[in-house]
Design an enzyme around this catalytic site. Sequence first.
Site, PDB file in Angstrom:
ATOM      1  NE  ARG A   7      80.436 -17.903   5.710  1.00  0.00           N
ATOM      2  CZ  ARG A   7      81.231 -18.483   6.600  1.00  0.00           C
ATOM      3  NH1 ARG A   7      81.292 -18.016   7.829  1.00  0.00           N
ATOM      4  NH2 ARG A   7      81.974 -19.512   6.276  1.00  0.00           N
ATOM      5  NE  ARG A  63      83.508 -11.415 -13.033  1.00  0.00           N
ATOM      6  CZ  ARG A  63      82.872 -10.898 -11.983  1.00  0.00           C
ATOM      7  NH1 ARG A  63      81.573 -10.755 -11.993  1.00  0.00           N
ATOM      8  NH2 ARG A  63      83.512 -10.510 -10.920  1.00  0.00           N
ATOM      9  CB  CYS A  75      89.381 -15.228  -4.753  1.00  0.00           C
ATOM     10  SG  CYS A  75      88.168 -15.902  -5.877  1.00  0.00           S
ATOM     11  CD  GLU A  78      88.412 -19.585   5.919  1.00  0.00           C
ATOM     12  OE1 GLU A  78      88.139 -19.272   7.102  1.00  0.00           O
ATOM     13  OE2 GLU A  78      87.796 -19.126   4.934  1.00  0.00           O
ATOM     14  NE  ARG A  90      85.267 -21.947   5.970  1.00  0.00           N
ATOM     15  CZ  ARG A  90      86.315 -22.766   6.054  1.00  0.00           C
ATOM     16  NH1 ARG A  90      87.274 -22.720   5.152  1.00  0.00           N
ATOM     17  NH2 ARG A  90      86.411 -23.624   7.050  1.00  0.00           N
ATOM     18  CE1 TYR A 108      79.023 -23.204   6.543  1.00  0.00           C
ATOM     19  CE2 TYR A 108      76.700 -22.718   6.875  1.00  0.00           C
ATOM     20  CZ  TYR A 108      78.020 -22.343   6.941  1.00  0.00           C
ATOM     21  OH  TYR A 108      78.346 -21.085   7.404  1.00  0.00           O
ATOM     22  NE  ARG A 116      77.520 -21.988  12.658  1.00  0.00           N
ATOM     23  CZ  ARG A 116      77.032 -20.755  12.731  1.00  0.00           C
ATOM     24  NH1 ARG A 116      77.659 -19.758  12.131  1.00  0.00           N
ATOM     25  NH2 ARG A 116      75.939 -20.509  13.420  1.00  0.00           N
TER      26      ARG A 116
END
Length: 122
Positions: A7, A63, A75, A78, A90, A108, A116
């Site tokens: 992540r 890409r 894609c 959220e 994210r 992050y 987080r």
Amino acid sequence: MSVRGIRGAITVDVNEEQTILQATVELLNGIVTANNIVPEEICSVFITVTGDLDDTFPARAIRQMGGWELVPLMCALEVPVKGSLEKCIRLMLHVNTDKTQKEIEHVYLGRAQALRPDLTKA
């Protein structure tokens, strides 16, 4: 070898194409470097953006990176939770690796570190 999820998230200050593309590359490069991975090891990348980022598809940036042409990218928006972090990109990379979950380094950046703090390096 196992498939592991990695992540990461990053925020931008403005909803502009170049800013979104540059932030996406910065985040992906951070994840790749921290985990010592190459595109051939990546099964897929799932990308989400908050609803306030609609000037471009972040996948465009990936890409255009050398060696990433064949990596499946997706894609999505959220979930729009009230009070959640704005202007956030994210990434979730699904990677073939010998690393354990504990050895995976999630990345992050910017204001996204607040998502987080337990995984953010000092």
